[in-house]
Motif scaffolding. Structure first.
Motif, PDB file in Angstrom:
ATOM      1  N   ILE A 202     136.410  27.765  29.156  1.00 39.26           N
ATOM      2  CA  ILE A 202     136.390  28.948  28.305  1.00 39.26           C
ATOM      3  C   ILE A 202     135.924  30.158  29.114  1.00 39.26           C
ATOM      4  O   ILE A 202     135.005  30.061  29.932  1.00 39.26           O
ATOM      5  CB  ILE A 202     135.485  28.702  27.074  1.00 39.26           C
ATOM      6  CG1 ILE A 202     135.660  29.810  26.054  1.00 39.26           C
ATOM      7  CG2 ILE A 202     134.032  28.548  27.461  1.00 39.26           C
ATOM      8  CD1 ILE A 202     135.031  29.487  24.710  1.00 39.26           C
TER       9      ILE A 202
ATOM     10  N   ARG B 289     134.447  35.629  22.158  1.00 40.57           N
ATOM     11  CA  ARG B 289     133.777  34.366  21.857  1.00 40.57           C
ATOM     12  C   ARG B 289     132.370  34.622  21.320  1.00 40.57           C
ATOM     13  O   ARG B 289     131.882  35.758  21.373  1.00 40.57           O
ATOM     14  CB  ARG B 289     133.730  33.487  23.115  1.00 40.57           C
ATOM     15  CG  ARG B 289     133.144  34.204  24.305  1.00 40.57           C
ATOM     16  CD  ARG B 289     133.341  33.475  25.600  1.00 40.57           C
ATOM     17  NE  ARG B 289     132.401  32.385  25.746  1.00 40.57           N
ATOM     18  CZ  ARG B 289     132.037  31.855  26.919  1.00 40.57           C
ATOM     19  NH1 ARG B 289     132.576  32.326  28.034  1.00 40.57           N
ATOM     20  NH2 ARG B 289     131.179  30.877  26.994  1.00 40.57           N
ATOM     21  N   GLU B 290     131.764  33.575  20.831  1.00 39.05           N
ATOM     22  CA  GLU B 290     130.426  33.707  20.258  1.00 39.05           C
ATOM     23  C   GLU B 290     129.328  33.474  21.288  1.00 39.05           C
ATOM     24  O   GLU B 290     128.213  33.953  21.124  1.00 39.05           O
ATOM     25  CB  GLU B 290     130.254  32.716  19.101  1.00 39.05           C
ATOM     26  CG  GLU B 290     131.050  33.086  17.855  1.00 39.05           C
ATOM     27  CD  GLU B 290     130.499  34.332  17.169  1.00 39.05           C
ATOM     28  OE1 GLU B 290     129.292  34.602  17.286  1.00 39.05           O
ATOM     29  OE2 GLU B 290     131.295  35.037  16.516  1.00 39.05           O
ATOM     30  N   GLY B 291     129.618  32.723  22.320  1.00 36.68           N
ATOM     31  CA  GLY B 291     128.578  32.304  23.251  1.00 36.68           C
ATOM     32  C   GLY B 291     128.209  33.326  24.306  1.00 36.68           C
ATOM     33  O   GLY B 291     127.919  32.973  25.449  1.00 36.68           O
TER      34      GLY B 291
ATOM     35  N   ASN C 184     131.222  39.248  23.237  1.00 34.33           N
ATOM     36  CA  ASN C 184     130.872  38.703  21.933  1.00 34.33           C
ATOM     37  C   ASN C 184     131.831  39.208  20.847  1.00 34.33           C
ATOM     38  O   ASN C 184     132.341  40.328  20.924  1.00 34.33           O
ATOM     39  CB  ASN C 184     129.432  39.080  21.591  1.00 34.33           C
ATOM     40  CG  ASN C 184     128.955  38.408  20.328  1.00 34.33           C
ATOM     41  OD1 ASN C 184     129.173  38.905  19.229  1.00 34.33           O
ATOM     42  ND2 ASN C 184     128.312  37.262  20.482  1.00 34.33           N
TER      43      ASN C 184
END
Lengths: 203, 190
Positions: free
Chosen positions: A106, A145-147, A114
Motif C-alpha cells: 500500500i 488512506r487512513e494509516g 490521509n
C-alpha cells in the motif's frame, strides 16, 4: 513461532541464548567518540562540525528540528519518506522481481495522504497531485488512506534513484527534488532530517 | 527464484490493506495463492485434463497439456492463476539471465501457471529421507523464506501434524469456506 528450522534466524532468541543484552540508552561511548573527534578536528583548525559535535551526548537532548522550517502557514503539511519493505535501504530497488513484489504494498509508487486531508483538498485516490515545498514541486499519484497522520504526506520511494539501472527508470515520486541539504538539519552521525514542509493540491 | 516464475506471474499475491479510521488503523497482510482445493473448480473446468488433483491433494497444471483456454482462471474464486504471455520472458530483458535460462521452458507460452506447493521438493522428500514441513529442503520455498515464520506446511490427514495442531489450537479456517471448494490452505487468526 514458525517451523523449527527458522527459529535461529531470530536475533532476539539468539541474544538470549548467548546471554547478550541490548545496548542501554546511556551511551558514554558516543560521548567519548565526540570528544576525540572534536580534538582531532580542532587540532587542524577545522570547525565546520562544531554544531554537530555538541550532539555527541551520552543521553540525547530534544531539539526542535521541525521548528527550523520557517515557511509560514501556506506550507501546512509535512512530507516524510519511507520505502516499501521489500527494498532494504533502497540498495536492491533495481531488482525487477522485488519491484513486482513491492507493487503490492500500500502506498507504493505514489504519495500517501490521509482521507480527511485529501477530502479537504478535493483529492481522490489515484488523482494526480502536486506536492510543493519552498524549493520545488513534484507530481505524483495520490494514495488516499487512513494509516497516515492528517498533517503528513508520505513518499514511499525514499530519495529516488538517478543512476541505478532499472530503478532510475521507475519514475516514482521521491523527496529529493523538493528538499535541500542543510547543516542545520544534519545530525552528528551525518543523518539528515527526512522531512520537508509542503502544500498539496490537485494537478 | 525457486520456481523460475516469469514476470507478471505470481504463485502468491500479498494483499496489503488497512482497516479502521485514523487514528485507530491497523495494517493487514493477506497472502493468497492456490488453495489446492479438494473440490477444485479449476479441475472441473479444465477441458484438456491439464489441471488435476494428485492423490496427496496437490493441484497441479500439466504445462504440456494446458491449451491456454483460461477457463480455470475464470472459475477460481481466489484469482490464484496467471496466464503466461511470453515463452522466454526475462526480468532484465531482452535476453534471459543465466539463472532465467536455466528455468526457461518450464512454463510454455500461452499456458496457465500457479502455485505448485513446490511439488518437486515434496516428491523428492522420500528418496532423500526428508519430511515435508519439517525439513527445509522438503518444504515449499515460501515457508522457508518467510522471515516472520508465518507459514507452515504439513499433512492435513495426520491429526498429529504441526499444521493440524495449529488449526485446532488457533481456530484456523480456510478463506471463503462458504464457497464449498474445501481449500487445503488454512489461515490462523492472531
Amino acid at each position: 513461532m514458525g517451523p523449527a528450522f527458522l527459529r535461529p534466524w531470530y536475533l532476539h532468541a539468539l541474544m538470549v541464548k548467548m546471554g547478550l543484552r541490548y545496548e542501554l540508552p546511556y551511551q558514554e561511548r558516543l560521548k567519548r567518540i565526540g570528544e576525540d573527534l572534536g580534538e582531532r578536528l580542532h587540532s587542524v583548525g577545522s570547525h565546520f562540525w562544531d554544531d554537530q559535535l555538541r550532539e555527541y551526548q551520552a543521553m540525547p537532548e530534544w531539539h526542535d528540528f521541525p521548528g527550523l522550517w520557517d515557511t509560514g502557514p501556506e506550507y501546512d503539511l509535512w512530507l516524510i519518506t519511507c520505502r516499501s519493505m521489500q527494498f532494504a535501504w533502497g540498495g536492491n530497488v533495481g531488482i525487477p522481481a522485488l519491484i513486482e513484489a513491492a507493487s503490492m504494498a500500500i502506498g507504493h509508487g505514489g504519495i500517501s495522504l490521509n482521507t480527511s486531508t485529501a477530502r479537504a483538498r478535493g483529492i481522490k485516490n489515484g488523482d494526480d497531485i502536486w506536492v510543493e515545498s519552498p524549493v520545488g514541486r513534484l507530481k505524483a499519484k495520490a494514495v488516499v488512506r487512513e494509516g497516515v497522520h492528517p498533517e503528513v504526506v508520505v513518499a514511499t520511494h525514499m530519495f529516488g534513484h538517478w543512476r541505478t539501472p532499472v530503478a532510475k527508470e521507475l519514475g516514482w515520486p521521491s523527496m529529493n527534488p523538493i528538499t535541500r541539504l542543510s547543516y542545520k538539519l544534519t545530525d552528528e552521525t551525518g543523518g539528515t532530517s527526512d522531512h520537508v514542509r509542503v502544500k498539496v493540491y490537485k494537478a | 527464484m525457486e520456481n523460475f516464475v516469469p514476470p507478471g506471474v505470481f504463485f502468491t499475491r500479498v494483499n496489503d490493506y488497512e482497516a479502521g479510521t485514523y487514528p485507530h488503523v491497523q495494517r493487514h497482510f493477506l497472502p493468497v495463492g492456490c488453495m489446492h482445493c479438494k473440490d477444485a473448480p479449476c479441475v472441473q473446468a479444465c477441458p484438456s485434463g491439464a489441471s488435476a488433483r494428485r492423490q496427496d491433494g496437490i493441484v497441479l497444471v500439466d504445462q504440456n497439456l494446458c491449451v491456454g483456454c483460461r477457463y480455470c482462471m475464470v472459475v477460481c474464486p481466489y484469482g490464484a492463476r496467471d496466464f503466461n504471455e511470453e515463452s522466454n520472458a526475462a526480468y532484465f530483458g531482452p535476453g534471459p539471465t543465466p539463472s532465467e535460462a536455466f528455468g526457461a521452458g518450464r512454463y510454455p507460452k500461452g499456458s496457465v501457471v500457479k502455485c505448485t506447493f513446490c511439488a518437486d521438493r515434496i516428491d523428492e522428500a522420500g528418496s532423500r529421507g526428508l519430511t515435508p514441513g519439517v525439513d527445509r529442503d522438503a518444504t515449499p520455498a515460501c515457508v522457508g523464506s518467510c522471515i516472520a515464520g508465518a507459514r507452515f506446511f504439513g499433512d492435513l490427514d495426520d491429526e498429529d501434524s504441526l499444521v493440524c495442531q495449529l488449526i485446532r489450537a488457533r481456530g484456523g479456517k480456510p478463506l471463503q469456506e462458504e464457497l464449498g471448494t474445501e481449500p487445503s490452505v488454512y489461515y490462523l487468526p492472531r
